[in-house]
Design an enzyme around this catalytic site. Structure first.
Site, PDB file in Angstrom:
ATOM      1  N   CYS A  29      -2.688  -5.590  21.269  1.00 56.38           N
ATOM      2  CA  CYS A  29      -3.348  -4.387  20.774  1.00 56.38           C
ATOM      3  C   CYS A  29      -4.846  -4.473  21.040  1.00 56.38           C
ATOM      4  CB  CYS A  29      -3.087  -4.272  19.274  1.00 56.38           C
ATOM      5  SG  CYS A  29      -3.855  -2.858  18.493  1.00 56.38           S
ATOM      6  N   CYS A  30      -5.434  -3.344  21.462  1.00 56.10           N
ATOM      7  CA  CYS A  30      -6.886  -3.254  21.629  1.00 56.10           C
ATOM      8  C   CYS A  30      -7.344  -1.980  20.917  1.00 56.10           C
ATOM      9  CB  CYS A  30      -7.262  -3.265  23.106  1.00 56.10           C
ATOM     10  SG  CYS A  30      -6.652  -1.837  24.039  1.00 56.10           S
ATOM     11  N   TYR A  31      -8.412  -1.365  21.382  1.00 54.60           N
ATOM     12  CA  TYR A  31      -8.919  -0.151  20.740  1.00 54.60           C
ATOM     13  C   TYR A  31      -8.035   1.063  21.024  1.00 54.60           C
ATOM     14  CZ  TYR A  31     -13.189  -2.876  20.300  1.00 54.60           C
ATOM     15  OH  TYR A  31     -14.095  -3.856  20.011  1.00 54.60           O
ATOM     16  N   TYR A  53      -5.151   0.299  18.438  1.00 54.46           N
ATOM     17  CA  TYR A  53      -5.277   0.304  16.984  1.00 54.46           C
ATOM     18  C   TYR A  53      -5.668   1.677  16.456  1.00 54.46           C
ATOM     19  CZ  TYR A  53      -6.515  -0.769  12.229  1.00 54.46           C
ATOM     20  OH  TYR A  53      -6.570  -0.750  10.864  1.00 54.46           O
TER      21      TYR A  53
END
EC number: 2.8.1.1
Length: 106
Positions: free
Chosen positions: A63-65, A92
């Site tokens: 998961c990243c931005y 996220y």
């Protein structure tokens, strides 16, 4: 080996099944402000330790931005022998909109 892009609902289904690892590759302040429950923040300083502590046959959700940077990281993990690697589309930011009850702060 490759990774698979999944939507947040598919990521939640994996979380509900249990026995998975979640790698959050965002910066420390963003992670502390909120992350998927059970996620581990991973960067260059703890990457080797994280990989050694994971079951490479268990699902790994990255998961990243917004779901862009996580694709490169997911490809890296897949190249390191992880058999089920997933990148969360929307990252996220999308996760917290759909599943705020499954977010925690550090």
């Amino acid at each position: 080996m490759n990774f698979k892009r999944i939507r947040t609902g598919e990521a939640k289904a994996l979380l509900d099944q249990g026995n998975l690892n979640i790698a959050d590759i965002r910066d420390e302040l963003s992670y502390e402000a909120g992350h998927i429950r059970g996620a581990v923040r991973v960067d260059n300083s703890n990457l080797q330790q994280f990989m050694q502590g994971c079951d490479k046959d268990a699902p790994l959700v990255v998961c990243c931005y917004h779901g862009n940077s996580s694709q490169g990281a997911a490809q890296f993990f897949a190249s390191q022998g992880f058999s089920q690697v997933y990148s969360v589309d929307g990252g996220y930011e999308m996760w917290k909109l759909g599943f705020p009850e499954l977010c925690e702060r550090s």
